[in-house]
Motif scaffolding. Structure first.
Motif, PDB file in Angstrom:
ATOM      1  N   GLU A  12     -10.313  13.775  -2.608  1.00 12.74           N
ATOM      2  CA  GLU A  12     -10.544  13.163  -1.298  1.00 12.74           C
ATOM      3  C   GLU A  12      -9.446  12.182  -0.932  1.00 12.74           C
ATOM      4  N   ILE A  13      -8.832  11.552  -1.941  1.00 10.54           N
ATOM      5  CA  ILE A  13      -7.841  10.511  -1.638  1.00 10.54           C
ATOM      6  C   ILE A  13      -6.439  10.832  -2.158  1.00 10.54           C
ATOM      7  N   SER A  14      -6.303  11.897  -2.929  1.00 15.57           N
ATOM      8  CA  SER A  14      -5.011  12.145  -3.586  1.00 15.57           C
ATOM      9  C   SER A  14      -4.578  13.602  -3.506  1.00 15.57           C
ATOM     10  N   ILE A  15      -3.259  13.798  -3.671  1.00 17.58           N
ATOM     11  CA  ILE A  15      -2.668  15.112  -3.865  1.00 17.58           C
ATOM     12  C   ILE A  15      -2.109  15.143  -5.285  1.00 17.58           C
ATOM     13  N   GLU A  35       6.577  10.808   3.088  1.00 16.04           N
ATOM     14  CA  GLU A  35       5.490  11.395   3.884  1.00 16.04           C
ATOM     15  C   GLU A  35       5.161  12.812   3.409  1.00 16.04           C
ATOM     16  N   ASP A  36       5.545  13.852   4.157  1.00 19.38           N
ATOM     17  CA  ASP A  36       5.190  15.216   3.748  1.00 19.38           C
ATOM     18  C   ASP A  36       6.284  15.884   2.914  1.00 19.38           C
ATOM     19  N   LEU A  51       4.624  19.380   2.346  1.00 17.27           N
ATOM     20  CA  LEU A  51       3.167  19.409   2.294  1.00 17.27           C
ATOM     21  C   LEU A  51       2.570  19.541   3.692  1.00 17.27           C
ATOM     22  N   PRO A  52       1.350  20.071   3.797  1.00 14.65           N
ATOM     23  CA  PRO A  52       0.701  20.199   5.114  1.00 14.65           C
ATOM     24  C   PRO A  52       0.051  18.901   5.587  1.00 14.65           C
ATOM     25  N   GLY A  53       0.396  17.789   4.950  1.00 18.15           N
ATOM     26  CA  GLY A  53      -0.109  16.476   5.348  1.00 18.15           C
ATOM     27  C   GLY A  53       0.785  15.397   4.750  1.00 18.15           C
ATOM     28  N   LYS A  54       0.539  14.151   5.092  1.00 15.24           N
ATOM     29  CA  LYS A  54       1.422  13.062   4.660  1.00 15.24           C
ATOM     30  C   LYS A  54       0.843  12.322   3.463  1.00 15.24           C
ATOM     31  N   VAL A  55       1.752  11.969   2.538  1.00 18.85           N
ATOM     32  CA  VAL A  55       1.356  11.232   1.335  1.00 18.85           C
ATOM     33  C   VAL A  55       2.268  10.019   1.158  1.00 18.85           C
ATOM     34  N   LYS A  56       1.886   9.170   0.183  1.00 18.21           N
ATOM     35  CA  LYS A  56       2.692   7.978  -0.098  1.00 18.21           C
ATOM     36  C   LYS A  56       2.460   7.567  -1.554  1.00 18.21           C
ATOM     37  N   GLU A  57       3.347   6.713  -2.039  1.00 15.98           N
ATOM     38  CA  GLU A  57       3.130   6.099  -3.344  1.00 15.98           C
ATOM     39  C   GLU A  57       2.224   4.887  -3.134  1.00 15.98           C
ATOM     40  N   GLY A  58       1.046   4.943  -3.723  1.00 14.76           N
ATOM     41  CA  GLY A  58       0.072   3.876  -3.524  1.00 14.76           C
ATOM     42  C   GLY A  58      -0.582   3.451  -4.827  1.00 14.76           C
ATOM     43  N   LEU A  76      -0.262  11.563  -5.879  1.00 10.83           N
ATOM     44  CA  LEU A  76       0.176  10.786  -4.719  1.00 10.83           C
ATOM     45  C   LEU A  76      -1.012  10.493  -3.818  1.00 10.83           C
ATOM     46  N   ASP A  77      -1.000   9.330  -3.187  1.00 13.47           N
ATOM     47  CA  ASP A  77      -2.091   8.942  -2.283  1.00 13.47           C
ATOM     48  C   ASP A  77      -1.917   9.618  -0.923  1.00 13.47           C
ATOM     49  N   LYS A  78      -3.009  10.074  -0.368  1.00 11.01           N
ATOM     50  CA  LYS A  78      -2.988  10.552   1.013  1.00 11.01           C
ATOM     51  C   LYS A  78      -2.893   9.349   1.948  1.00 11.01           C
ATOM     52  N   ILE A  79      -2.047   9.459   2.958  1.00 10.34           N
ATOM     53  CA  ILE A  79      -1.945   8.372   3.930  1.00 10.34           C
ATOM     54  C   ILE A  79      -3.258   8.204   4.682  1.00 10.34           C
ATOM     55  N   VAL A  80      -3.921   9.326   4.949  1.00  8.17           N
ATOM     56  CA  VAL A  80      -5.240   9.285   5.598  1.00  8.17           C
ATOM     57  C   VAL A  80      -6.277   9.750   4.576  1.00  8.17           C
ATOM     58  N   PRO A  81      -6.950   8.831   3.889  1.00 14.71           N
ATOM     59  CA  PRO A  81      -7.953   9.230   2.898  1.00 14.71           C
ATOM     60  C   PRO A  81      -9.035  10.106   3.531  1.00 14.71           C
ATOM     61  N   GLY A  82      -9.418  11.152   2.807  1.00 12.74           N
ATOM     62  CA  GLY A  82     -10.435  12.051   3.322  1.00 12.74           C
ATOM     63  C   GLY A  82      -9.871  13.234   4.083  1.00 12.74           C
ATOM     64  N   GLU A  83      -8.581  13.182   4.443  1.00 15.07           N
ATOM     65  CA  GLU A  83      -7.963  14.303   5.146  1.00 15.07           C
ATOM     66  C   GLU A  83      -7.893  15.511   4.213  1.00 15.07           C
ATOM     67  N   VAL A  84      -8.230  16.665   4.736  1.00 14.67           N
ATOM     68  CA  VAL A  84      -8.159  17.900   3.952  1.00 14.67           C
ATOM     69  C   VAL A  84      -6.828  18.596   4.237  1.00 14.67           C
ATOM     70  N   PHE A  85      -6.020  18.784   3.214  1.00 11.38           N
ATOM     71  CA  PHE A  85      -4.744  19.477   3.363  1.00 11.38           C
ATOM     72  C   PHE A  85      -5.006  20.979   3.245  1.00 11.38           C
ATOM     73  N   PRO A  86      -4.756  21.741   4.303  1.00 13.36           N
ATOM     74  CA  PRO A  86      -5.064  23.177   4.257  1.00 13.36           C
ATOM     75  C   PRO A  86      -3.995  23.984   3.509  1.00 13.36           C
ATOM     76  N   ASN A  87      -4.412  25.147   3.023  1.00 11.79           N
ATOM     77  CA  ASN A  87      -3.492  26.171   2.499  1.00 11.79           C
ATOM     78  C   ASN A  87      -2.579  25.666   1.381  1.00 11.79           C
ATOM     79  N   LEU A  88      -3.132  24.946   0.440  1.00 12.90           N
ATOM     80  CA  LEU A  88      -2.316  24.457  -0.676  1.00 12.90           C
ATOM     81  C   LEU A  88      -1.946  25.558  -1.662  1.00 12.90           C
ATOM     82  N   ASN A  89      -2.551  26.738  -1.504  1.00 14.60           N
ATOM     83  CA  ASN A  89      -2.168  27.872  -2.337  1.00 14.60           C
ATOM     84  C   ASN A  89      -1.043  28.704  -1.709  1.00 14.60           C
ATOM     85  N   MET A  90      -0.662  28.370  -0.488  1.00 17.90           N
ATOM     86  CA  MET A  90       0.390  29.116   0.195  1.00 17.90           C
ATOM     87  C   MET A  90       1.747  28.541  -0.203  1.00 17.90           C
TER      88      MET A  90
END
Length: 444
Positions: A12-15, A35-36, A51-58, A76-90
């Motif tokens: 929910e909060i990390s990649i 970011e991505d 990445l399909p979303g933005k992350v940061k060192e947190g 890595l921390d998601k910049i927006v906690p709870g955001e679902v990053f789609p298609n991580l298998n692509m």
């Protein structure tokens, strides 16, 4: 530099990025995050991910090397906690640097006028009814036939193979001169061949004598299509990402081509009860009209009709119930989504790759399909699955079956039970009136 094997997961909060690097030098490892854009360098490995979303060192970020697994695990921390990053298998898509135009061996579409181009038209949402719109292919005039070289392959983007690989094409398809045949001519040739190949005796044998109980009772294990293996990930990172621009009609053809190929693959999977065999390449290439006749489909009815006709005229086992089981299997895969669909195509790619000359079908179709599926619309797959279910839920679906086959079914039922004869006769009379979906096979 080597591109390492990797996988990307999320909480929910990390990649979480896991990178296999057995020959790494830990002291000289560098990781950059913007970011991505995530970059990893540790000679001889280099990996750059978009990445399909933005992350940061947190506060929850970390990087460690697990010696027993010979892998780095980067959190890595998601910049927006709870955001679902789609298609991580692509994986092929994520390997493409942001802002860099996807490469292609040849242009997927020719841009005639820049003034008419709109970025928003690159991907269309296809409504449910659009899968069923009947469209007629235009026949080419005789004078045009002398001047035109016809195309085929993914997005009808290939031609000229007929002269270079005539012998090889004859082994993997049923047409040796695709450059000289229009879609309509291929369709006519296909139906003539199926009419000739259909055997009353063969069908009746499978219906009454051959024991297909284990094949018909086989249960498709969807869990095997929801996770990529190490070999799958290696293959995905070796594909070249491409930019695809198609109009809505072309996209419908691509989506229906996927269903046609998956139907052939799942037929082979079912008759082998979840495994492949030495005939798997032949089964898949012959059952799919897309691969065997370089066909395209403009509506779902034509695609389903073609798949069932071929399943009742070409392979070893020919049984209506078997064909319907495979069609339901196909619906399950399409309903499961992009990953399951991609997994099917990776399996087909692996089969074709290991047996000459089926590699030609990878070059013509499967390679590009494996990349395109990673870009495809989840909404369109959902719409397509709903369209398939609509067809499968029609209680009169058997009314669209061929009359010659119906006579065999009638005879088999009559031989096991003398009851309800009048009802069966009435059913056959109705079936004669509804042949638009599957034209009668004519006896030669």
């Amino acid at each position: 530099m080597l591109t390492p094997r990797f996988e990307v997961n999320q909480t929910e909060i990390s990649i979480i990025i896991t990178i296999l690097a057995p020959y790494t030098n830990i002291q000289k490892t560098e990781i950059q995050v913007l970011e991505d854009d995530v970059r990893f360098y540790s000679a001889p490995y280099y990996l750059r991910l978009t990445l399909p979303g933005k992350v940061k060192e947190g506060p929850n970020s970390s990087a460690e090397y697990l010696a027993d697994r010979k892998s780095y695990v980067i959190t890595l921390d998601k910049i927006v906690p709870g955001e679902v990053f789609p298609n991580l298998n692509m994986l092929t898509v994520m390997l493409q640097p942001k802002g860099q135009k996807a490469s292609s061996s040849k242009p997927v579409i020719e841009l005639i006028s820049s003034s008419s181009y709109d970025d928003s038209s690159e991907s269309f949402e296809i409504a449910g009814d659009e899968w069923f719109i009947e469209q007629k292919m235009e026949e080419v005039l005789p004078t045009q036939k002398l001047l035109q070289q016809y195309s085929y392959g993914f997005g009808t983007n290939h031609n000229g193979l007929g002269t270079k690989y005539e012998v090889e094409l004859a082994e993997v398809t049923e047409i040796s001169n695709p450059d000289c045949l229009s879609f309509l001519q291929r369709s006519v040739l296909q139906e003539e061949t199926e009419n000739h190949k259909f055997s009353d005796d063969h069908y009746f044998q499978d219906l009454m004598v051959t024991d297909l109980s284990s094949i018909l009772n086989y249960k498709l294990k969807l869990s095997t299509f929801q996770e990529l293996t190490k070999l799958d990930r290696d293959q995905l990172k070796n594909f070249v990402n491409q930019e695809f621009i198609f109009d809505k009609k072309e996209q419908i053809r691509l989506y229906l081509g996927v269903v046609d190929i998956i139907f052939a693959f799942l037929y082979d999977l079912r008759i082998n009860e979840g495994k492949s065999c030495v005939e798997s390449q032949w089964n898949i290439s012959r059952l799919s009209s897309t691969l065997c006749y370089f066909q395209v489909f403009d509506n779902m009815d034509d695609m389903i009709r073609s798949g069932i006709r071929r399943s009742l005229s070409c392979p070893l086992y020919r049984h209506w119930d078997l064909s319907m089981k495979v069609l339901w299997d196909t619906h399950k895969i399409i309903s499961t989504g992009n990953l399951a669909i991609l997994k099917c195509f990776l399996s087909v790619h692996k089969l074709f790759k290991c047996k000459d000359p089926f590699y030609l079908l990878n070059q013509l179709y499967i390679n590009e399909y494996c990349v395109w599926i990673q870009h495809s619309s989840t909404e369109n797959w959902n719409s397509l699955a709903a369209g398939l279910q609509k067809v499968l839920n029609i209680h009169t679906i058997k009314e669209k079956l061929n009359y010659e086959i119906l006579k065999l079914i009638f005879l088999s039922l009559l031989s096991t039970s003398r009851r309800r004869t009048s009802g069966l006769t009435s059913t056959i009379s109705k079936l004669q009136l509804n042949l638009q979906w599957m034209r009668p096979w004519k006896k030669k």
